[in-house]
Design an enzyme around this catalytic site. Structure first.
Site, mmCIF file in Angstrom:
data_model
loop_
_atom_site.group_PDB
_atom_site.id
_atom_site.type_symbol
_atom_site.label_atom_id
_atom_site.label_comp_id
_atom_site.label_asym_id
_atom_site.label_seq_id
_atom_site.Cartn_x
_atom_site.Cartn_y
_atom_site.Cartn_z
ATOM 1 N N SER A 172 -16.360 12.087 18.936
ATOM 2 C CA SER A 172 -15.876 10.820 19.506
ATOM 3 C C SER A 172 -16.198 9.666 19.128
ATOM 4 C CB SER A 172 -16.887 11.133 21.375
ATOM 5 O OG SER A 172 -16.110 10.485 22.246
ATOM 6 N N ASP A 441 -7.826 18.035 24.311
ATOM 7 C CA ASP A 441 -8.678 16.886 24.876
ATOM 8 C C ASP A 441 -7.828 15.849 24.921
ATOM 9 O OD1 ASP A 441 -10.594 15.014 25.112
ATOM 10 O OD2 ASP A 441 -10.981 14.852 22.949
ATOM 11 N N HIS A 507 -12.902 18.404 24.234
ATOM 12 C CA HIS A 507 -13.595 17.399 23.391
ATOM 13 C C HIS A 507 -14.964 17.994 22.816
ATOM 14 C CE1 HIS A 507 -14.189 13.055 22.735
ATOM 15 N NE2 HIS A 507 -15.231 13.084 23.223
#
EC number: 3.4.16.-
Length: 574
Positions: A172, A441, A507
């Site tokens: 991320s 994601d 994710h």
């Protein structure tokens, strides 16, 4: 001579004791016999030692004295890397009671020592000794803190790793942390006056990285359009009136968006902004009925688990349907816990059906944040983790993601091209990147990251290899696709960038596709230099997991639940 030798011996003992003082002697609630050591302590994140960054280290299950070191960062910004440890890639998963730990058989410490840094200062157990409630952060400050913290780790906290091969990794917003830190480390290694303490830096891995803001927005528009989030009529309207006939694959849709923090974007209220808003929406308020971190995964009901509300932090991560009655809760809990071995499973396979979500891990991702928050905020756990009274005196609580940091964070770099270019230009030894993405994601989508890396490769004259499938070795099922960019820089250093997708993951790849993820990372850190990595290889990963023995327990129901969780985890293919 004797005096000199005595001084050296004393220094060695002092250094060793400095590292071993962080050893976790007894981790509360551990339900299995761990065959590896874990450490928890602090490293200095600034020169005067007032910024204390918390770390945890889980040693390798294989050969901890020789296996490489893998450094892990969660993103946010403001999210704790202990979330990665207890919710994704670490060996410990927290039960829904928030008090006990069961084994994650697909932990990334299978063949690596994994270091988790809670970055930046103010996240998790990390704190400023002089300013309680210090929650100011920005990209440059975070990079400097991470560099100083890792330097202190090698020099002071765990000097036994000073000459160990090491890699950076994270997910991320670590898509910004890692390129910036990699750049600083390469500069430090090349600096003869103030060299970085460990020169055996061989690679960086970024999962679902936030590396190019506009690129992710533009790619999400395309990804959403081709995943059924817009009608054919509206998509035709967008192409006719917004991109005006230009190639939508390269069109800049981000011009129709606006942001207050340069991280979260919405349509700007214009005609085109309103048209693309449904395509770039990521369910940040939790009211759109899908999980932005995994488009195909749902939490049908997390209220059956008796965990407390989270201590604070993250934007809505998982949404769940209406709660159920206490009678239903008790019944469902019993159906989860009362397996009592494989004989009852054989009698009633229906007890294996998970009604809480559409996954096969009892909806762990639906409730793990609550359980982890409860666990890490208990006094006995904090004492076991060597959390000092100074942190507690500041009236801190551990939070999975600290919104006070997120809301005050200053994003300075909306693209990381310059850092990749600096790294590739300045490297003097061979180096590899792994850019991996779960392909469902919406927060940091695979298409945006792929386009970003393609541009990095073009900027640096790297050669593109073919895009090929890779397979999970346990049953030779498709795990995703991989493409390698490679080339030598002016210093004759070979640079490779593996662009890899993980099929069906969102994710949080280490959770969503546990087996393939540990196979992927093990092959990345163990592959020989100057070879095209075979991510299907079993040479560095044995998919036939052997579970650890259980510790003695007075609670048969807890042990029964623990066994049932193991049975489910070992049947995960993806």
């Amino acid at each position: 001579m004797c005096r000199t030798l005595l001084g050296v011996a004393f220094l060695v003992v002092t250094v060793l004791s400095q590292g071993e003082k962080d050893l976790i002697q007894n981790l509360p609630g551990l339900l299995f016999k761990a065959n590896f050591k874990s450490y928890s302590g602090y490293v200095d994140a600034n020169a005067n030692g007032t910024w204390k960054m918390h770390y945890m280290l889980t040693e390798s299950r294989s050969n901890p004295d020789t296996d490489p070191l893998l450094v892990w960062f969660n993103g946010g910004p403001g999210c704790s890397s202990l979330g990665g440890l207890f919710e994704e890639l670490g060996p410990f998963y927290v039960n829904f009671d928030g008090q006990t730990l069961y084994e994650n058989p697909y932990a990334w410490n299978a063949k690596a020592n994994v270091l988790y840094l809670e970055s930046p200062i103010g996240v998790g157990y990390s704190y400023d000794t002089t300013t309680p409630g210090y929650f100011q952060a920005n990209d440059d400050q975070s990079a400097a803190q991470n560099y100083q913290a890792l330097t202190n780790f090698f020099n002071v906290a765990q000097p036994k790793y000073t000459n160990r091969t090491f890699y950076l990794s994270g997910e991320s917003y670590a898509g910004i942390y890692i390129p910036m830190l990699t750049d600083l480390i390469v500069q430090g290694i090349n600096n003869p006056n103030q060299p970085f303490p460990n020169k055996n830096f061989q690679g960086s891995a970024i999962g679902n990285g936030f590396m190019n803001v506009a690129g992710l927005l533009n790619a999400l528009t395309l990804w959403s359009a081709y995943h059924g989030r817009v009608s054919e009529q509206n998509w035709a309207d967008i192409k006719a009136n917004c991109s005006k006939g230009a190639d939508v694959d390269s069109f800049d849709f981000s011009q129709f968006t606006t942001s207050q923090n340069k991280i979260d974007y919405v349509g700007d209220g214009s005609y085109c902004g309103n048209l693309i808003q449904p395509l770039i929406s990521q369910n940040a308020l939790g009211n759109e009925g899908f999980d932005q971190y995994n488009f195909y995964q749902e939490c049908y009901d997390k209220s059956v688990f008796q965990a407390p509300p989270p201590a604070g932090g993250k934007r809505h991560k998982r949404s769940a349907m209406q709660g159920v009655s206490s009678v239903q809760k008790n019944l469902q809990y019993q159906q989860l816990g009362n397996f009592q071995g494989t004989s009852n499973l054989a009698k009633n396979t229906a007890t294996l059906v998970n009604r809480f979500s559409n996954d096969n891990q009892f909806g762990y991702f639906c409730w793990n944040e609550d359980a982890v928050s409860k666990y890490l905020n208990s006094d006995n756990v904090q004492n076991a983790l060597n959390i000092p009274q100074a942190w507690k005196d500041q009236k801190n609580t551990w939070e999975d993601c600290r919104m006070s940091i997120y809301n005050n964070y200053t994003l300075k770099y909306n693209t990381t091209n310059r850092f990749f270019n600096n790294i590739i230009t300045n490297l003097t030894t061979d180096f590899r990147f792994l850019i991996y993405n779960g392909d469902v994601d919406t927060v940091c989508n695979y298409l945006g990251d792929a386009k970003h890396i393609l541009q990095v490769a073009k900027d640096n004259g790297l050669t593109s290899g073919p895009r090929t499938p890779w397979y999970y070795s346990n049953n030779q099922q498709l795990a995703g696709y991989v493409q390698t960019y490679s080339g030598k820089n002016k210093n004759n250093a070979m640079i490779t960038i593996d662009l890899l997708t993980v099929k069906g993951a969102g994710h949080m790849v280490p959770y969503d596709r546990a087996g393939p993820s540990v196979q992927m990372i093990s092959n990345f850190v163990w592959a020989p230099k100057n070879v095209v990595i075979n991510y299907t290889s079993q040479d560095n990963f044995n998919p036939n997991i052997q579970l650890s023995d259980l510790v003695d327990s007075g609670s048969s129901s807890t042990v029964a639940f623990f066994i049932s969780m193991f049975a489910v985890l070992l049947n995960i293919v993806f």
